[in-house]
Design an enzyme around this catalytic site. Structure first.
Site, short mmCIF file in Angstrom:
data_model
loop_
_atom_site.label_atom_id
_atom_site.label_comp_id
_atom_site.label_asym_id
_atom_site.label_seq_id
_atom_site.Cartn_x
_atom_site.Cartn_y
_atom_site.Cartn_z
N GLY A 184 6.95 4.29 3.82
CA GLY A 184 7.52 5.59 4.40
C GLY A 184 9.02 5.22 5.34
O GLY A 184 9.46 4.42 5.38
N LEU A 190 0.77 -1.34 0.03
CA LEU A 190 0.03 0.02 -0.16
C LEU A 190 0.74 1.22 0.00
O LEU A 190 0.49 2.28 -0.50
CB LEU A 190 -1.03 0.08 1.26
CG LEU A 190 -2.34 -1.02 1.28
CD1 LEU A 190 -3.06 -0.96 2.57
CD2 LEU A 190 -2.89 -0.79 -0.06
N GLY A 191 2.04 1.17 0.39
CA GLY A 191 3.05 2.35 0.55
C GLY A 191 4.03 1.91 1.30
O GLY A 191 4.27 0.93 1.92
N VAL A 231 3.61 -0.65 4.34
CA VAL A 231 2.45 -0.88 4.47
C VAL A 231 1.95 -1.79 3.62
O VAL A 231 2.11 -1.67 2.40
CB VAL A 231 1.58 0.28 4.67
CG1 VAL A 231 0.12 0.00 5.16
CG2 VAL A 231 2.22 1.37 5.53
N MET A 275 9.06 5.05 8.44
CA MET A 275 8.73 4.31 9.52
C MET A 275 8.56 2.72 9.28
O MET A 275 8.71 1.88 9.92
CB MET A 275 7.64 4.45 10.29
CG MET A 275 7.91 6.01 11.00
SD MET A 275 6.52 6.38 12.02
CE MET A 275 5.67 7.81 10.80
N GLY A 276 8.13 2.49 7.97
CA GLY A 276 8.13 1.10 7.49
C GLY A 276 7.30 0.90 6.11
O GLY A 276 6.87 1.94 5.60
N ASP A 336 1.56 13.24 14.42
CA ASP A 336 2.17 13.27 13.02
C ASP A 336 1.03 13.55 11.98
O ASP A 336 0.86 12.84 11.04
CB ASP A 336 3.00 12.08 12.45
CG ASP A 336 3.56 11.86 11.33
OD1 ASP A 336 3.84 13.28 10.83
OD2 ASP A 336 3.90 11.17 11.00
#
Length: 355
Positions: free
Chosen positions: A18, A15-16, A23, A20-21, A131
């Site tokens: 970033g 899904l994406g 998805v 942080m990790g 955030d």
């Protein structure tokens, strides 16, 4: 075909990705759809950070409300650590504005009022988002939903700068106290983030022109360098300006923010809150983005040897005909004696023949 399995969840599609990790759209053993985030290992190597993340996950279990993507499951001590939340179909606010342009004032104010209500419920369990940004708002079939709670605690200032100090959040939407690395943050950081998000929703631009991280962070921490509110409708300029106050104590409370946003939404459109909710969904929900459970997804609970736990015979059992039960004879109805009548008729015919 899946991308792998994490704690029983089948990873179907990315899904994406970033800071942080990564998805994934994933499916549970009982076919629940989730968004599963795999946390980057370097963010959680320190035991103290992992413990903070575990504490945030515990807090997420208390969050409720229709404006928040609910927590489904998580394991902060796994390798890799992961977090699964409710899958919400739809585009992000960032994607919608990039593709279709800014929102009209009434719909933007209604989106803000709904998000304020969601954030207020989050704050009731002593949790901050930290955030808030257009990328962390999904425009679902029932309006906007907040995602990515609890993950901002994993991001250290070193991910943006090499200077010491802790900083959590995305720079373009961060409050000054976050940029300065203050530890004792309050609900006011989310009020600031909501205002910055609404400025983007209304105008398509950020609070400051795009620049490198150093310049952006310096501008945010300069009290005299005011955010750019050009293009914000006059009905919302005073409220958003107050929400973006440099001093956290000068920002309005979320309850007041929600009421004022709802008042602008209804007054500017002449429509009720219920009608505006429908307007927001009709304007922003992209139903072609919804992901479904693949019809050919293998049962994740299948025996690894490929054989059933109990062998079943492939020879059909003979089908016996149903037992025949002799029917009972029908009851006998007694017959009336009419022989006398027959004899009488015969005699009458015989007499006529002799006349």
């Amino acid at each position: 075909m899946t991308l792998g399995t994490i704690s029983g969840y089948e990873l179907i599609k990315p899904l994406g990705s970033g800071g942080m990790g990564d998805v994934y759209f994933a499916v549970s053993p009982t076919a629940d759809r989730v968004a599963l985030k795999v946390i980057r290992k370097h963010l959680i190597d320190e035991p103290t950070v992992r413990e903070r993340f575990a504490a945030e996950v515990d807090s997420l279990k208390l969050v409720y409300g229709s404006r928040v993507a609910r927590l489904e499951n998580a394991d902060p001590y796994a390798d890799p650590a992961w977090l699964a939340v409710e899958y919400v179909p739809g585009a992000t606010l960032r994607q919608h504005v990039d593709a279709h342009g800014p929102l009209p004032v009434a719909e933007a104010a209604m989106v803000g009022a709904m998000l304020a209500d969601g954030l207020d419920k989050v704050h009731q369990v002593r949790l901050l988002h930290r955030d808030l940004k257009p990328q962390n708002i999904i425009l679902g079939p029932d309006g906007p939903k907040l995602i990515d709670f609890g993950l901002a605690v994993l991001v250290d200032r070193s991910d943006y700068l090499t200077a010491p100090g802790a900083m959590v959040g995305t720079p373009a939407y961060m409050a000054p106290e976050q940029v300065k690395g203050e530890r004792e943050l309050t609900a006011a950081v989310d009020v600031y983030g909501l205002a910055a998000t609404l400025v983007f929703a209304l105008t398509g631009h950020g609070l400051y022109p795009p620049t490198n991280s150093w310049n952006l962070l310096l501008r945010i921490t300069e009290p005299g360098d005011l955010p750019d509110l050009s293009g914000v409708p006059a009905e919302l300029t005073p409220l958003l300006g107050a929400m973006l106050a440099f001093d956290p104590g000068a920002r309005p409370a979320l309850g007041d923010v929600g009421k004022r946003l709802l008042a602008v939404a209804t007054a500017s459109s002449g429509r009720s809150a219920a009608q505006l909710r429908q307007d927001v969904a009709a304007l922003t929900y992209a139903d072609d983005t919804e992901l479904l459970v693949p019809a050919d997804l293998q049962d994740p609970r299948q025996d690894p040897e490929g054989t059933p736990a109990v062998e079943e015979s492939t020879v059909p059992e003979p089908t016996l005909p149903p037992t025949q039960v002799d029917p009972e004879p029908p009851p006998v109805t007694p017959q009336a004696d009419v022989s006398w009548l027959v004899d009488k008729i015969r005699r009458q015919y015989a007499r006529r023949a002799t006349l």
